[in-house]
Motif scaffolding. Structure first.
Motif, PDB file in Angstrom:
ATOM      1  N   ALA A  93     -40.763  10.452  51.562  1.00  0.00           N
ATOM      2  CA  ALA A  93     -40.808  10.827  52.975  1.00  0.00           C
ATOM      3  C   ALA A  93     -41.965  11.773  53.270  1.00  0.00           C
ATOM      4  N   SER A 123     -42.622  10.175  56.656  1.00  0.00           N
ATOM      5  CA  SER A 123     -42.213  11.078  57.733  1.00  0.00           C
ATOM      6  C   SER A 123     -43.336  11.294  58.741  1.00  0.00           C
ATOM      7  N   ASP A 126     -42.893   9.217  61.783  1.00  0.00           N
ATOM      8  CA  ASP A 126     -41.993   9.855  62.749  1.00  0.00           C
ATOM      9  C   ASP A 126     -42.756  10.866  63.601  1.00  0.00           C
ATOM     10  N   GLU A 161     -36.060   7.543  63.240  1.00  0.00           N
ATOM     11  CA  GLU A 161     -36.039   7.206  61.812  1.00  0.00           C
ATOM     12  C   GLU A 161     -35.376   5.847  61.581  1.00  0.00           C
TER      13      GLU A 161
END
Length: 223
Positions: A93, A123, A126, A161
């Protein structure tokens, strides 16, 4: 928790007979590893008086060992031979870590180059989506929504997510990826933005493409 598990299951184990392994990303510096070791000591995990009680291991190297065990049990017959080389990529992530190994024996490898990697985890996808939200609805509004509706803000992040996971799980190269927008987010933005939200979203362009943000329109039209 591990010691509590042993105690609850009546497993007699002396702490000085336990070797703890803490995994860290390959990109961590020696200083960062040292700090992790220090924090583990402060937490009472290990004692300097017990030799080799704590091992700091690189995550891709642990993944490499796991892969070897899985290949050992692989009934397809695919396995490494002595002299084979491979690259193990641990795509997490926060970071992406890689190791390059040569097989020199059963569960023995030679490091071909030093472990490497960078802050290239998923991540960051995101984060890019969050930037799109801020661009459309404004940083101030997004920050205020986070402060006044923390639970629903977290729900929004969770939905981002989930949408990302569905997108990469879809074998189609193109298509619509929908993000479920909490009702509270919709109402908050309607109260704080004078423009029509559907029009605001539909006019937004990302990399000269407006179809990227159709997931918003799906919610507003179907609520």
């Amino acid at each position: 928790k591990a010691l509590q598990y042993l105690e609850n299951n009546k497993i007699d184990m002396r702490e000085d007979k336990i070797q703890w392994v803490i995994t860290v990303p390959a990109i961590w510096s020696e200083e960062a590893k040292g700090m992790m070791k220090q924090w583990a000591h402060q937490a009472g995990v290990w004692s300097p008086s017990v030799p080799n009680q704590l091992l700091i291991a690189l995550e891709p190297e642990c993944a490499s060992i796991c892969m070897m065990f899985e290949m050992q049990d692989n009934k397809s017959g695919v396995e490494f031979k002595t002299g084979d080389c491979y690259m193990m990529m641990d795509l997490g992530a926060g970071t992406a870590d890689m190791v390059c190994h040569e097989i020199i024996g059963p569960f023995e490898v030679r490091e071909m180059i030093a472990s490497f990697g960078g802050p290239w985890g998923s991540s960051y996808i995101d984060k890019d989506v969050e930037v799109i939200f801020e661009t459309i609805f404004g940083q101030r509004n997004m920050k205020e929504f986070q402060v006044t509706h923390p639970k629903h803000y977290v729900k929004l992040l969770e939905n981002i997510e989930k949408s990302k996971q569905r997108f990469f799980g879809n074998k189609k190269i193109t298509g619509v990826s929908r993000i479920e927008i909490p009702y509270e987010f919709d109402q908050f933005m309607k109260d704080h933005i004078a423009n029509d939200l559907e029009e605001l979203v539909s006019n937004f362009e990302y990399l000269e493409e407006s179809g990227f943000i159709y997931f918003f329109i799906y919610y507003f039209n179907n609520y």
